[in-house]
Design an enzyme around this catalytic site. Structure first.
Site, short mmCIF file in Angstrom:
data_model
loop_
_atom_site.label_atom_id
_atom_site.label_comp_id
_atom_site.label_asym_id
_atom_site.label_seq_id
_atom_site.Cartn_x
_atom_site.Cartn_y
_atom_site.Cartn_z
N LYS A 59 0.88 -1.18 0.00
CA LYS A 59 0.00 0.00 0.00
C LYS A 59 0.91 1.22 0.00
CE LYS A 59 -1.90 3.01 1.97
NZ LYS A 59 -1.66 4.43 1.60
N GLU A 93 10.44 1.60 9.74
CA GLU A 93 11.49 2.51 9.27
C GLU A 93 10.92 3.92 9.35
OE1 GLU A 93 14.51 1.75 8.59
OE2 GLU A 93 14.30 -0.41 8.59
N CYS A 138 14.56 10.40 4.93
CA CYS A 138 14.59 10.04 6.34
C CYS A 138 15.98 10.32 6.92
CB CYS A 138 14.23 8.58 6.51
SG CYS A 138 15.21 7.47 5.48
N GLU A 163 11.61 16.52 13.27
CA GLU A 163 11.89 16.27 11.85
C GLU A 163 11.12 17.27 10.99
OE1 GLU A 163 10.21 12.79 9.87
OE2 GLU A 163 12.20 12.35 9.06
#
Ligand code: NAD
Length: 494
Positions: free
Chosen positions: A175, A250, A284, A385
């Site tokens: 997905k 992750e 990331c 982040e």
């Protein structure tokens, strides 16, 4: 406007809801494609097809060597279709075409690597402490794997997750992000061409709440491998735990580039600039914090500014462009909000700090390469982040302080260390609470090197031989070898 459909049971099909989601090109600002808005019914259908493919279809009787051959062919086809796939991904998320081409050609190697590992999965014959008993282990595929992926690199995540899962003999439901599904849907057809039996790899699309959540909770999903934000990751982790599923997470990062005064400063500056402005910081592993030794802070900042000012922002399809747009409208607003937050916290903006304008930028969602100095580690800009082209500079005096600052965040994905002192590189590698340390380089990946996070950056490892372990169960088999009924066949306490 191009139309893409779910890939289930080896064929394309629209969503059962009949609804669609528009994909917007972040460079032109215009909708260019539509993808199915999947729902629980599509989730159920895809999982039941994947379950059947694992248990009763031809995949169940493929030898490991046959699995390897199919994976190798998938890698070959990725290479052959790299340009078409790359162009789709660029239209969805604005990544640079040049970078995507390089990345996809390299992704073929991931498929080839796991093709080679498929028939090296071995159980063991165990020495056993009981007489007349023969014990061995079988390594079996864990079951149907759900791969939920983020918008920034869908085909990369697909290779990293699906190649080892298929090598292990699992079937998969993917997905992708609702913002960038086209390349995963186009890729799926290649798996059929490569000889993967129908139903072994399925791709369904839609919003997380509509189709992602029902997939996670589906009783026939055995393992959830997720790439995305830590906020969504925590929700998915929780839902998976309720059903005792295996997970690999992750997640995000706030990775430091640590520059000591003995470093090759030109090399370090280039690493810092590409580490934060590559992919417009939407990685990331973005090196979003520069920790620099105070003795060289001013000089290094000047060097950095000179280099960062030359970053060419523009059309991601243009080979000369070095930084493309922000992929999604919500992300564009988020990056600008963080720039405001940094200013309000007292950080000093020394480069950029606003939407990019001018020729080549068009109607796209561009943010200028942005650098803040006078940042302290307690500021939100140093802790959270951003996922955009925003660098925070923090000074340190010595190695101990560098380690304290580097580890002083909730995340632990990666770090770069720049120094000519080998002993220090090793000490730092041991002290840093991150899954990957780069010494005198940054953002270098290999399918052979395990990748993953510590702390809020995730759980589990991808890449390398150990990635296959995530997709295997160990089954213990003990067989009596006694010719007659004897102690081994009676009740023997454990
Ligand atoms: P996201 O968390 O918003 O979405 C990730 C995926 O989860 C999408 O497919 C989304 O549709 C799905 N989803 C959302 N809600 C769900 C739910 N309730 N149940 C099931 N699925 C759900 O992430 P994003 O914004 O697409 O990606 C950006 C994030 O990804 C950043 O934080 C970045 O650091 C992280 N990321 C991590 C890595 C890594 O390898 N560590 C790599 C790239 C990106």
């Amino acid at each position: 406007m191009q139309t893409f459909e779910h890939w289930i049971a080896g064929t394309y099909a629209p969503s059962r809801s009949g609804e669609w989601i528009e994909s917007v090109d972040p460079y032109s600002g215009k909708a260019w494609a539509r993808i199915p808005r999947g729902n629980r019914e599509d989730a159920d259908h895809a999982v039941s097809v994947a379950k059947d493919a694992m248990t009763s279809g031809p995949w169940a009787s493929f030898t490991a060597t046959q699995r390897g051959k199919v994976l190798r062919k998938i890698g070959d086809l990725v290479l052959e279709h790299a340009r078409d796939l790359a162009e789709l991904e660029v239209r969805d998320n604005g990544k640079l075409l040049a970078e995507m081409l390089g990345s996809l050609k390299y992704k073929a190697e991931y498929w080839h690597y796991y093709a080679g590992l498929a028939d090296k999965i071995e159980g063991s014959v165990m020495p056993i402490d009981k007489p007349d008993l023969f014990g061995f282990t079988l390594r079996e595929p864990v079951g149907v794997v759900l791969a939920l992926t983020a918008w920034n690199s869908p085909l990369t995540f697909l290779a990293i997750k699906c190649a080892p899962a298929l090598a292990a003999g699992c079937s998969v439901v993917v997905k992708p992000s609702e913002f960038s599904s086209s390349s995963s849907l186009a890729f799926a057809r290649l798996t059929k061409e490569a000889g993967l039996p129908d139903g072994v790899l399925n791709v369904v699309t839609g919003y997380g709440a509509d189709i992602g959540a029902p997939l996670v909770e589906h009783r026939d999903i055995a393992h959830v491998t997720f790439t995305g934000s830590d906020t969504t990751g925590a929700k998915v982790y929780e839902a998976a735990a309720r059903h005792m599923k295996r997970v690999a997470m992750e997640l995000g990062g706030k990775s430091p580039n640590v520059v000591f005064d003995d470093a090759d400063l030109d090399r370090a500056a280039a690493g810092v600039v590409s580490g934060i402005f590559g992919a417009a910081g939407q990685m990331c592993t973005a090196g979003s914090r520069l920790l620099v030794q105070n003795s060289i802070k001013e000089a290094f900042t000047d060097r950095l500014l000179a280099m960062a000012r030359t970053v060419k922002v523009g059309d991601p399809m243009d080979a000369a462009t070095q930084m493309g747009p922000i992929s999604t409208a919500p992300q564009f607003r988020k990056v600008l909000d963080y720039i405001d937050i940094a200013r309000s916290e007292g950080a000093r903006c020394i480069l950029g700090g606003k939407p990019a304008e001018g020729p080549g930028v068009g109607a796209g969602q561009f943010v200028e390469p942005t650098i803040f100095t006078d940042v302290t580690n307690d500021m939100r800009i140093a802790q959270e982040e951003v996922f955009g082209p925003v660098l925070s500079i923090i000074g340190f005096d010595d190695e101990a302080q560098a380690i304290e600052l580097a580890n002083g965040v909730a995340y632990g994905l990666a770090a770069g260390v720049w120094t000519k002192d080998v002993g220090r590189l090793i000490r730092m590698s041991k002290a840093l609470e991150v899954g990957t340390v780069w010494g005198n380089t940054y953002r270098t990946y290999s399918f052979m090197m395990p990748f993953g996070g510590m702390k809020r950056s995730g759980v589990g490892r991808e890449n390398g031989i150990e990635a296959i372990e995530e997709f295997l169960e160990t089954k213990s088999v003990m067989i009596s070898t006694a010719a007659d009924a004897g102690p081994a066949n009676n009740f023997v306490p454990r």
